[in-house]
Design an enzyme around this catalytic site. Structure first.
Site, PDB file in Angstrom:
ATOM      1  N   CYS A  80       0.851  -1.199   0.000  1.00 38.43           N
ATOM      2  CA  CYS A  80       0.000   0.000   0.000  1.00 38.43           C
ATOM      3  C   CYS A  80       0.882   1.242   0.000  1.00 38.43           C
ATOM      4  CB  CYS A  80      -0.861   0.060   1.257  1.00 38.43           C
ATOM      5  SG  CYS A  80      -2.090  -1.244   1.366  1.00 38.43           S
ATOM      6  N   CYS A 159      -2.775  -9.078   6.410  1.00 38.26           N
ATOM      7  CA  CYS A 159      -2.826  -7.957   5.474  1.00 38.26           C
ATOM      8  C   CYS A 159      -4.237  -7.377   5.443  1.00 38.26           C
ATOM      9  CB  CYS A 159      -2.441  -8.427   4.079  1.00 38.26           C
ATOM     10  SG  CYS A 159      -2.786  -7.228   2.796  1.00 38.26           S
ATOM     11  N   TYR A 311      -6.601  -7.477 -25.977  1.00 43.00           N
ATOM     12  CA  TYR A 311      -5.949  -7.685 -24.678  1.00 43.00           C
ATOM     13  C   TYR A 311      -6.961  -8.341 -23.738  1.00 43.00           C
ATOM     14  CZ  TYR A 311      -3.049  -3.954 -26.668  1.00 43.00           C
ATOM     15  OH  TYR A 311      -2.290  -3.171 -27.496  1.00 43.00           O
ATOM     16  N   GLU A 332      -5.415 -12.092 -27.304  1.00 44.52           N
ATOM     17  CA  GLU A 332      -4.553 -12.051 -26.126  1.00 44.52           C
ATOM     18  C   GLU A 332      -3.239 -12.759 -26.436  1.00 44.52           C
ATOM     19  OE1 GLU A 332      -4.374 -11.123 -22.740  1.00 44.52           O
ATOM     20  OE2 GLU A 332      -2.585 -12.383 -22.695  1.00 44.52           O
ATOM     21  N   ASP A 388      -8.120  -3.193 -23.527  1.00 40.83           N
ATOM     22  CA  ASP A 388      -7.748  -3.162 -22.101  1.00 40.83           C
ATOM     23  C   ASP A 388      -6.260  -3.503 -21.993  1.00 40.83           C
ATOM     24  OD1 ASP A 388      -7.605  -3.317 -19.352  1.00 40.83           O
ATOM     25  OD2 ASP A 388      -8.955  -5.031 -19.136  1.00 40.83           O
ATOM     26  N   CYS A 415      -5.257   1.013 -17.254  1.00 42.94           N
ATOM     27  CA  CYS A 415      -4.706   1.023 -15.899  1.00 42.94           C
ATOM     28  C   CYS A 415      -3.600   2.068 -15.794  1.00 42.94           C
ATOM     29  CB  CYS A 415      -4.182  -0.361 -15.534  1.00 42.94           C
ATOM     30  SG  CYS A 415      -2.959  -0.973 -16.692  1.00 42.94           S
TER      31      CYS A 415
HETATM   32  N1  SAH Z   1      -9.295  -7.710 -19.850  1.00 39.52           N
HETATM   33  C1  SAH Z   1      -8.485  -8.724 -19.241  1.00 39.52           C
HETATM   34  C2  SAH Z   1      -7.159  -8.274 -18.676  1.00 39.52           C
HETATM   35  C3  SAH Z   1      -6.394  -7.272 -19.400  1.00 39.52           C
HETATM   36  S1  SAH Z   1      -4.794  -7.038 -18.709  1.00 39.52           S
HETATM   37  C4  SAH Z   1      -9.227  -9.366 -18.090  1.00 39.52           C
HETATM   38  O1  SAH Z   1      -9.912  -8.692 -17.353  1.00 39.52           O
HETATM   39  O2  SAH Z   1      -9.056 -10.545 -17.874  1.00 39.52           O
HETATM   40  C5  SAH Z   1      -3.863  -6.889 -20.197  1.00 39.52           C
HETATM   41  C6  SAH Z   1      -3.677  -8.179 -20.963  1.00 39.52           C
HETATM   42  O3  SAH Z   1      -2.977  -7.888 -22.150  1.00 39.52           O
HETATM   43  C7  SAH Z   1      -2.848  -9.234 -20.256  1.00 39.52           C
HETATM   44  O4  SAH Z   1      -3.594 -10.414 -20.195  1.00 39.52           O
HETATM   45  C8  SAH Z   1      -1.604  -9.397 -21.149  1.00 39.52           C
HETATM   46  O5  SAH Z   1      -1.144 -10.723 -21.193  1.00 39.52           O
HETATM   47  C9  SAH Z   1      -2.117  -8.967 -22.482  1.00 39.52           C
HETATM   48  N2  SAH Z   1      -1.153  -8.433 -23.470  1.00 39.52           N
HETATM   49  C10 SAH Z   1      -0.007  -7.774 -23.249  1.00 39.52           C
HETATM   50  N3  SAH Z   1       0.532  -7.344 -24.400  1.00 39.52           N
HETATM   51  C11 SAH Z   1      -0.298  -7.748 -25.398  1.00 39.52           C
HETATM   52  C12 SAH Z   1      -0.296  -7.588 -26.824  1.00 39.52           C
HETATM   53  N4  SAH Z   1       0.673  -6.930 -27.436  1.00 39.52           N
HETATM   54  N5  SAH Z   1      -1.312  -8.115 -27.506  1.00 39.52           N
HETATM   55  C13 SAH Z   1      -2.309  -8.782 -26.897  1.00 39.52           C
HETATM   56  N6  SAH Z   1      -2.372  -8.960 -25.549  1.00 39.52           N
HETATM   57  C14 SAH Z   1      -1.372  -8.448 -24.809  1.00 39.52           C
END
Ligand code: SAH
Length: 460
Positions: A80, A159, A311, A332, A388, A415
């Site tokens: 934290c 925690c 993603y 992904e 994402d 994020c």
């Molecule tokens: N929406 C997803 C999480 C997203 S986190 C959920 O809630 O489950 C971002 C994701 O992007 C991760 O799983 C990571 O492995 C993936 N990632 C990273 N670089 C990438 C790329 N160049 N192309 C596709 N996916 C990627």
């Protein structure tokens, strides 16, 4: 001004890592553990041209927004960063951070921001914890958390972000290790058996998982540990994960089930997910539902749309949207996550979600090119594109293809609001308009925050 000088600083802001920011003589100083509104005496520990770092020596005037942190170890622990700030003020800080980045980096002026969504209960929200195991100077087995930026274990089985059952489980594992003389792993020598204790709990299913990550192939007297752990309410999966590499990566490739199943099941909204020790799964299921609910709302689906979820991880968003769309495509990079996504689609009876393994910036442009070749004079189209990405955001090549596909709406889940602002600047300079922005606090007491943005294609 030089190193070791002491300064009186009024803390006016906080940096990306949660350190308090104060100014003196035109210089900016970062003071860890000082919060907005504090007046502090601080000692300079590092000096650069225009900024420096100072150690908090004395709190001269406590900020009106300062609260007694719930966890006695919060200053040492790396988990934290802003527990000493009232939760209300934390939310304000996070929302401002997002707004500032959109203004400063994105160049946006009128930002259609909806109020940040905080948690009613901002403690004990994590469904997963990975506790490192070690040995203290007296030779006792200890477990807890790494001190900030180090691998020194601060013994703490309570925690404040985790579940109370963690303590019960840790007590059982550590008592077992003491009783049967099972050694803890030592990073320095690479010797010793138990490296980490991974605990997961399905919030809606109440199923619990314990996985011991070991530097070896088996656990002596493992049946005794199983006997004690299975008495815990909801215990569903007890396993070993073998990691004999000398690495900071926690999990190894092989999992051995000691008792029960390899996975637990949990639900977010109406969708069930099977989660193994190595699966990625959002750690705050309450706020995940809020965030993905928002993504779904922004996507504005009526049942006829083609949606890309880039993603997609284990397909959390894809499966959330599938019920309201005609077809969903998830992309992904991690093959195991796509395996999970496909399995999760199957256990939920979802047949209109298809998943691709690969880089979003390769899969989507390839798809686009192939479509053009196969349908001369036409181009690939999507109604809605959801992205994402990890903190580094999207690469330009992907953004270009997204624009070419002329999606009616783009929903950007981020994020990191700095890379978000950069990418939105591109998209809004190329035919899109920012319609809604909402920040969701997925990680109370840390500096992290998620943001969901709705972009609408301008009618030409
Ligand atoms: N929406 C997803 C999480 C997203 S986190 C959920 O809630 O489950 C971002 C994701 O992007 C991760 O799983 C990571 O492995 C993936 N990632 C990273 N670089 C990438 C790329 N160049 N192309 C596709 N996916 C990627």
């Amino acid at each position: 001004m030089q190193k070791n000088d002491e300064l009186i600083l009024k803390i006016e802001d906080m940096g990306v890592d949660g350190a308090g920011i104060g100014k003196s003589d035109g210089m900016t100083f970062f003071v860890k553990d000082a919060v907005i509104g504090d007046v502090v005496r601080a000692k300079i520990i590092k000096l650069k041209k225009t900024y420096g770092y100072a150690r908090l020596m004395e709190l001269l005037e406590a900020s009106a927004d300062r609260v007694e942190p719930n966890c006695p170890y919060y200053r040492q622990c790396g988990g934290c960063q802003i527990q000493a700030l009232s939760y209300e003020k934390q939310l304000e800080f996070k929302e401002n951070k997002v707004r500032n980045n959109l203004e400063r980096i994105g160049g946006f002026t009128k930002i259609p921001m909806e109020p940040i969504v905080g948690m009613d209960e901002p403690y004990h929200y994590r469904n997963k914890a990975q506790f490192p195991v070690g040995t203290d100077k007296e030779g006792h087995i200890v477990t807890g958390f790494y001190a900030g930026r180090t691998h020194t274990i601060i013994p703490n089985r309570d925690c404040a972000l985790g579940l109370p059952v963690n303590r019960e489980i840790l007590d059982i594992v550590i008592d077992f290790m003491e009783k049967y003389h099972i050694s803890a792993y030592d990073e320095k020598t690479g010797k010793g058996l138990v490296r980490h204790i991974l605990i997961r709990c399905g919030f809606s299913s109440q199923e619990k998982m314990v996985c011991l990550i070991i530097n070896g192939k088996s656990l002596p007297h493992g049946e005794k540990l199983v006997e004690a752990l299975r008495k815990i309410d909801g215990m569903t999966s007890i396993s070993l994960n073998c990691n004999t590499e000398r690495t900071n990566v926690i999990l190894g490739h092989k999992t051995i089930v000691l008792w029960g199943q390899e996975y637990i099941t949990d639900q977010i909204g109406d969708i069930s997910y099977e989660i193994s020790p190595v699966s990625f799964y959002q750690v705050n299921p309450v706020q995940t539902e809020v965030l993905y609910g928002l993504a779904c709302e922004y996507a504005g689906l009526t049942g006829n749309e083609t949606v890309w979820d880039l993603y997609c991880g284990i397909g959390t968003i894809s499966l959330f949207l599938a019920g309201k769309a005609k077809q969903v495509y998830g992309v992904e990079i991690i093959p195991q996550a796509i395996e999970d996504a496909r399995k999760n689609a199957e256990i939920n009876g979802i047949e209109n979600a298809e998943f691709y393994v690969g880089k979003a910036e390769e899969v989507l442009p390839d798809y686009y090119r192939k479509y053009e070749t196969e349908h001369p004079g036409e181009h690939a189209h999507a109604d809605v594109i959801v992205v994402d990405p990890p903190r580094k955001g999207c690469v330009q090549r992907l953004l270009e293809t997204m624009v070419r596909m002329e999606a009616e709406r783009i929903v950007y889940v981020s994020c990191d609001s700095a890379t978000l602002a950069r990418d939105l600047k591109y998209l809004c300079g190329n035919g899109y308009e920012m319609k809604k922005v909402r920040t969701v606090d997925m990680f109370p007491h840390t500096v992290h925050v998620e943001t969901c943005v709705l972009l609408q294609r301008r009618t030409m």
